[in-house]
Write a protein that holds these residues in place. Structure first.
Motif, PDB file in Angstrom:
ATOM      1  N   TYR A  25       0.778   4.126  -2.731  1.00 49.95           N
ATOM      2  CA  TYR A  25       0.614   5.504  -2.290  1.00 49.95           C
ATOM      3  C   TYR A  25       1.665   6.412  -2.925  1.00 49.95           C
TER       4      TYR A  25
ATOM      5  N   SER B 175       0.838  -1.207   0.000  1.00 49.58           N
ATOM      6  CA  SER B 175       0.000   0.000   0.000  1.00 49.58           C
ATOM      7  C   SER B 175       0.869   1.251   0.000  1.00 49.58           C
ATOM      8  N   THR B 176       2.009   1.187   0.665  1.00 54.40           N
ATOM      9  CA  THR B 176       2.941   2.317   0.651  1.00 54.40           C
ATOM     10  C   THR B 176       3.489   2.542  -0.752  1.00 54.40           C
TER      11      THR B 176
ATOM     12  N   HIS C 285      -2.019   2.608   3.677  1.00 59.15           N
ATOM     13  CA  HIS C 285      -0.778   3.272   4.078  1.00 59.15           C
ATOM     14  C   HIS C 285      -1.066   4.375   5.086  1.00 59.15           C
TER      15      HIS C 285
END
Length: 578
Positions: free
Chosen positions: A162, A158-159, A240
């Motif tokens: 992002y 997810s980071t 994130h």
């Protein structure tokens, strides 16, 4: 909400005096609406050298991002989550300011507590998501063996999603899509296609099996006005925000953000006029050109309800996009006519319940989420079967998946001694009739009773409703009355794949190219960080800046006259798309 809630707001900073008119040289800007997007745009363009007048219908700035003070209680009446801190810090840095000099931010622990539906009438099972990531993975693992490591990997992915969004998709106007598709994005094409070709729910389902953990990874879709079964998998990036970045809160309430941006605007020279209801955008007919092949006219100012004409060389509308297109513009200049909105999907609306409560409520931290078991059914009731479901297909669920904010857990002055404040948000259908008229208002209050009782039962406070000493209820019909909200939505257009990124309405009118848009109805989308970015995208559009990078910090005063784009302002004044 001032039309429906009796409130007292912190006194606004004095407005800067109007500058001498520029004689139509392209630098007179009128901004419609003093929500966060309009206010941020006004501040940026004034720093850029424009003579900016901001017109706000209500007596207080903020729009849907409001505050209510009543009977000694203070409520944030709009957004309650402080996500994407780098976006806020970047915006203040554009002015050469350190955000820490304006906001007193505290990281919350727990970030939030989740209440999972139990047996009828029983206290809910709870799960805290806190600051300590390792403790979070262990809690997740206790619910489903092995889930901790899988959710750790999910958070890392997810980071990555992002960073891809921030670095390549959020800070672009999409005026030059080829500028978005750099070598980095091309290399990630297989990953990006997977993220766009499946839903958030699909990706989460491959990560964990426990339905409670699936809810923890996908509740963010509601912040997008949608459901995890409808938003693209790219929105895994939302995890994130809470699992990696953490959740913060500005002491004094979320409205201190509006007050801080207002200070920037006043310092930059913005003339702020409240109590000014814009009834039309005045457009002078003009023919097409090679640079503006769809042009029908040039905006020359806005008309107020009292008949006053406020002249402008450029108009920026932060009003609801549907209202701007179908009410403020004459039909011949509208590029999103009423019939086109029938092909678009509104996001979820909200029932807002603000309560002053006697006694302490330790059962509820600053942020609480209440999740029903039947999530698919819950979202189907709110959104219908398709993205353009008619109002007749929508209904209010019997039990809701509810968000509750108790800011008095962090700010002791948000409630009188011995009391607490609660802000309850229940996702609601986008039905503008809900709450309309005496019968509709009574029905809305009855819904509020039911959801207050649900919160009380699930959290172990069965006498919650009996302890209420102050109460205000706000629904879809109020969003229409106060903010001209399309179909009574709380956020605006739903973030499905075909209503996100370059498929979302652009921030400039092809028919009136010196009319620009800011806020949740245009790119990059809904939410406080997105509205701040949308303000920057207005500046980029006027500069002719087509990169996907955020603007450099700090921006020098008068940056719109930069030699990098010497014709930007005159072109905009002539009604030519930069």
């Amino acid at each position: 909400m001032t039309d429906h809630l009796t409130s007292t707001a912190t006194a606004a900073a004095p407005s800067a005096p109007a500058r001498t008119a520029s004689g139509g040289d392209g630098r007179r800007v009128v901004v419609i609406g003093g929500g966060i997007g309009g206010l941020a745009t006004a501040a940026l363009l004034a720093r850029g050298g424009a003579e900016v007048t901001l017109l706000e219908r209500h007596d207080r700035l903020g729009g849907r991002f409001g505050t209510l003070q009543i009977d000694g209680f203070r409520f944030d009446t709009g957004p309650s989550w402080y996500f994407m801190p780098e976006v806020f810090a970047h915006f203040f840095a554009l002015f050469g300011e350190d955000i820490d000099d304006h906001l007193d931010l505290e990281r919350l622990d727990p970030a939030y507590r989740v209440f999972f539906e139990s047996a009828p009438g029983q206290v809910a099972e709870t799960l805290d998501v806190g600051i300590d990531a390792e403790a979070n993975w262990a809690r997740f693992d206790a619910l489903e063996p092995g889930a901790g490591e899988r959710m750790r990997a999910y958070a890392a992915n997810s980071t990555e999603a992002y960073r891809m969004a921030v670095d390549h998709f959020l800070y672009t106007t999409f005026a030059r899509p080829d500028k978005v598709l750099g070598a980095d994005i091309v290399a990630r094409t297989p990953t990006l296609l997977r993220l766009l070709s499946e839903t958030l729910a699909d990706r989460v389902a491959r990560t964990v099996q426990d339905p409670r953990l699936r809810q923890v990874l996908s509740y963010h879709a509601v912040f997008l006005g949608s459901s995890p079964y409808r938003v693209p998998g790219l929105y895994t990036l939302m995890s994130h925000l809470d699992l990696v970045d953490g959740v913060r809160f500005p002491r004094g309430g979320m409205y201190t953000i509006i007050q801080a941006i207002e200070r920037l605007a006043v310092a930059a020279g913005v003339q702020i006029r409240t109590g000014c209801d814009v009834t039309s955008i005045e457009v002078e007919p003009a023919g097409r050109t090679a640079r503006a092949p769809r042009r029908t006219g040039v905006a020359r100012g806005v008309r107020l309800a009292d008949g006053e004409l406020v002249p402008a060389d450029i108009v920026v509308s932060g009003a609801d996009l549907h209202h701007t297109e179908t009410v403020l513009l004459a039909p011949e200049h509208c590029h999103l006519p009423e019939q086109s909105w029938r092909r678009r999907g509104p996001g979820i609306s909200s029932l807002l319940i603000m309560l002053g409560v006697r006694g302490e409520l330790p059962e509820l931290p600053h942020h609480s989420l209440f999740f029903t078991r039947d999530w698919p059914g819950n979202f189907e009731a709110l959104l219908g079967h398709g993205t353009t479901s008619p109002v007749e297909d929508l209904r209010v669920p019997q039990e809701g998946s509810i968000y509750v904010s108790r800011t008095s857990a962090t700010d002791s002055d948000a409630a009188p001694p011995g009391h607490e404040n609660l802000f309850i948000l229940v996702p609601f259908p986008a039905d503008p009739t809900l709450g309309a008229g005496p019968a509709g208002r009574a029905a809305l209050e009855a819904h509020a009773d039911r959801f207050i009782d649900q919160v009380g039962t699930w959290s172990g406070v069965p006498d919650l409703r009996d302890r209420v000493v102050t109460r205000r209820v706000y629904g879809p019909s109020d969003f229409v009355a106060d903010f001209s909200a399309w179909r009574g939505t709380a956020l605006g257009m739903e973030h499905t794949l075909l209503q996100s990124a370059l498929f979302r309405p652009p921030n400039v009118s092809p028919r009136v190219p010196n009319l620009l848009y800011v806020g949740g109805g245009t790119i990059p989308g809904v939410g406080l960080p997105m509205c701040l970015i949308s303000a920057e995208l207005v500046a980029k559009r006027l500069l002719g800046e087509t990169s996907s990078r955020a603007l450099p910090t700090p921006l020098r005063p008068g940056f719109l006259d930069s030699s990098r784009a010497p014709d930007a302002w005159p072109a905009a004044a002539r009604g030519l798309a930069p």
